[in-house]
Every structure is written in C-alpha cells, then in structure tokens.
Design an enzyme around this catalytic site. Structure first.
Site, PDB file in Angstrom:
ATOM      1  CG  HIS A 401      -2.214   0.748   0.970  1.00  0.00           C
ATOM      2  ND1 HIS A 401      -2.257   2.107   0.730  1.00  0.00           N
ATOM      3  CD2 HIS A 401      -3.507   0.324   0.907  1.00  0.00           C
ATOM      4  CE1 HIS A 401      -3.510   2.489   0.549  1.00  0.00           C
ATOM      5  NE2 HIS A 401      -4.283   1.428   0.649  1.00  0.00           N
ATOM      6  CG  ASP A 405      -3.993   4.398  -4.509  1.00  0.00           C
ATOM      7  OD1 ASP A 405      -4.427   3.756  -5.484  1.00  0.00           O
ATOM      8  OD2 ASP A 405      -3.803   5.635  -4.543  1.00  0.00           O
TER       9      ASP A 405
END
Length: 428
Positions: A401, A405
């Site tokens: 992440h 994203d």
C-alpha cells in the site's frame, strides 16, 4: 647567532614540509562509499565484477557492480550521477557490509588525484572478537561469595537472528555433506564458519527426536524465505480479487498450439497480460525504496516455481516486448535455470495446478505487486439471455500500500481482465 641560525633552519624545514601536508589533505571533493546491505539478511558480500571502470561515469539507477552473497547475485545501483575514481575492493574479494568499496567524484578531471588513495584507517568494520577456545584460568584468590564460573567452550557462530555466519563455500560444502552449520564452531573472523571448518568437521549424529526429520533447502529457497518473512513484517499488504473469464483465451491457445510441439499455456498468457497491463497502469511497476518510489520502464516478471527445497523464482526480462511464444519459451527455459535469484519488477505465481480457487501471496519486496492465479472452474454465466457454463479463474493481486493504493490496484486488475477476455490484443 647560533639561536638565529636554528630559528632560520626550523622555519625552512617547516616551509619545505608544508606542501607535502597539503598534498595529502587537499583531495578534490569525493565520497567514499561502503558496501550496502542489498537484502535484509546480508552480512557479507563478494564484488563479483565492477560494471563501471575507474574514470567512467554512471547515472542515477545504474548498477556499478554485481555483488554476490551466499544466497543470490544482486546489482548495486546508484541513486545519483557520478564518476568512479577508485575501486577499493578487488573483484572476487569477500567483505563485510559497511566496508569502504569505491571512491566517487563529480568531475572526471578529479579521478587522477585518487590513484594512490586508500581507505581511511579505521573505516573497515572490525570483526567481532572470536570466542576464547579454552576456559580462562581462575584468579589466584576468589572470595567465597563469588565462586568461579567456568567459561564454556566456543559456541557455533549464529547471530541473534538465527542465521549462521558462514562463507558461501562453507554453505555449499555443508549442503553437500548434510552438515548442520549451527553445530559447527567457526574459526574465521568473528566466529565465521569457513570451508575448512565444514570439510574437517566429524560426522554429526542425528538429533534424538522421535517421528521427525530435517531436510536441507537450497540457498535460493532460504533466501526467498528470509525475503518473504521480511516483507510480511514490513510491507503493508492488501489484497484484491477479480474473476476473469478465460473461455476466449483457452480457445485462442488451442488455435495457436495446433500442430506445435512447444505449447503456450494459460499461465504464459497471464504473464504476458500482466506485463501489458503494467504498461497501461505503470504505477504498479514500481518499488518502495526507503521513502522513495522508483517506477520502472521495463516489466521484468519473476515466476514462482517449485516447492519446498526446490522453490525458486526465475525472472523473465522485458516481458512487455515478448510475443506469447517468446514468453512460453522463456518460461520453459527459466524452469530449468538454477542461476541465483534476481529480482524483477513484479511476481506471478500460478497455484491453479494445486486446485486452489484463490490465494493471498506475499509481495516480494522491494516489488510492489504479486499476482496469484487460482484454478480454472466452470461457472454459470448469462449470455444473450441464456444461462451457460463458462470457464473462469480468480486472479488475486497482493500489493504494497505504500506504493500502490486500492484504486490503482483495481485499475490494473481491470486492465488485466480486459486483455485476457479479449486475448487477440496480446497478439498485436
């Protein structure tokens, strides 16, 4: 008069000595760069070869050397531009992490000033003192309240992380002899296990453990295990899964494979589609490097193959420019390639052969993405108002992440599905 002559002589000696001191200290601006830790478990490395010669320039992202550890061969990449002024470590020399290895300057005209340069004294990390081979003698007089505790014999050199400090040759010899390195006392610097330690070690008795057995794993499997453990602990993983219809892809492969000896598999098609999708969504083809995201212009895909001691992850270079046939050929060759692990820019693993419907893989950091493929299953689908059976599989993206994203990961999976469900685009 005598005092005056002595004073003049001292001044003359000072004037004649001053230029020498200046020549020693007045080096052009430079950086002495040490051997970095290229993996989480790297403690030592061997400079296999210098890619950039003394006097040659390099750019940001260029590899100046190939560094071999006991587990893999890795490239030493530079973050900024510069010029190599002096190699401080000869090729083939094994050194500890932190050892000064190369002098870098900004101007090629400054290279000549470092012809006789040597690493500053005290710059090379000092090895930890080896354990005493024999118990120390007791003091002459010892108070009754403080009895002498005998010093134990030297223990095998295993750092706090559990990895035994041993040379690459020692590890190969240990694997060949079936010797447990953790049970050998090292005689090298800092208690490091050497080839001779292993070669001359007596046969080891098996551990008295009922209903249990140990087996050795390959250096690459051990490296991957350490790498994945580090990734699972440090990278914030998340997972996205998407069902992909593969009926058209299977039909295309049937046509392409007709009359061919070398077959193109569905896994090969997904590898090609993954690379092309990364070109369409380039943010997934990137790495996290200590606060900096590096995006790559080429898609190099690691394929996870084998199990247990045979676990490996060979790499296919520049998959986005390959044809499906090229990918199949390269994949087949990579399966037999036992070269040390080399990191690509993303990883694909096909677990469908094991009957799994889906999987949640671990990202191979510093990569940001890993794609896991499940088994092909027949599922009901509505086509032209009729319910029909169509083959599909679940594709799961594991992502870091910090780099990718959720929206970017979803966009990449959508691009992957579009290519697989309209596979003729992969022939263009």
């Amino acid at each position: 008069m005598l005092a005056a002559r002595l004073l003049r002589g001292a001044r003359g000696a000072l004037r004649s000595a001053t230029p020498v001191a200046k020549r020693r200290l007045a080096l052009p601006p430079h950086n002495v760069v040490s051997v970095p830790a290229l993996s989480p478990t790297m403690e030592t490395g061997t400079i296999a070869r210098w890619h950039v010669a003394e006097g040659d320039a390099f750019g940001a992202g260029d590899s100046i050397a190939e560094v071999e550890t006991d587990k893999a061969s890795m490239e030493w990449e530079m973050q900024d531009d510069g010029v190599v002024a002096k190699h401080l470590v000869a090729p083939g020399t094994e050194v500890a992490v932190g050892t000064p290895a190369v002098v870098l300057v900004e101007d090629a005209a400054d290279v000549g000033a470092f012809a006789d340069f040597e690493a500053p004294a005290g710059a090379v990390p000092a090895p930890a003192p080896a354990a005493a081979p024999e118990p120390a003698p007791a003091p002459a007089a010892v108070p009754a309240a403080a009895p002498v505790v005998p010093v134990a014999a030297p223990a095998p050199a295993a750092p706090s992380g559990g990895r035994v400090a041993a040379s690459p040759l020692a590890r190969k010899e240990a694997q060949a002899k079936g010797v447990d390195l953790s049970r050998i006392v090292g005689t090298g610097p800092g208690g490091r296990v050497t080839f001779d330690d292993v070669h001359n070690a007596p046969a080891q008795a098996g551990v008295a453990q009922a209903h249990a057995s140990d087996y050795a794993i390959s250096p690459e499997a051990a490296y991957l295990a350490a790498k994945l453990a580090h990734s699972a602990q440090t990278a914030p993983h998340y997972y996205l899964t998407m069902d992909i219809q593969v009926g058209k892809a299977l039909k295309l492969l049937e046509e392409l494979n007709a009359g061919e000896d070398a077959k193109i598999g569905l896994g090969d098609l997904f590898v090609k589609a993954a690379a092309n999708a990364a070109v369409a969504v380039p943010d997934v083809n990137a790495s996290w490097l200590d606060g900096v995201v590096r995006q790559y212009q080429r898609v190099d895909v690691n394929l996870v193959v084998g199990v247990g001691e045979g676990l490996r992850a060979p790499v296919l270079i520049g998959v986005e420019d390959m044809s499906l046939k090229d990918v199949a050929t390269a994949s087949a060759t990579a399966m037999e390639d036992e070269s040390p692990y080399m990191a690509g820019t993303m990883t694909v693993q096909n677990l469908g052969a094991f009957g799994l419907s889906s999987a949640a893989p671990v990202v191979h950091t510093p990569q940001a993405c890993c794609l896991a493929l499940g088994a092909v299953v027949d599922a009901a689908a509505l086509v032209d108002g009729k319910v029909v059976s169509q083959p599909k599989l679940a594709a799961t993206l594991a992502a870091d992440h910090r780099v990718v994203d959720g929206a970017v990961g979803a966009a990449w999976l959508a691009a992957l599905r579009a290519l697989v469900e309209a596979p003729a685009k992969l022939l263009l």
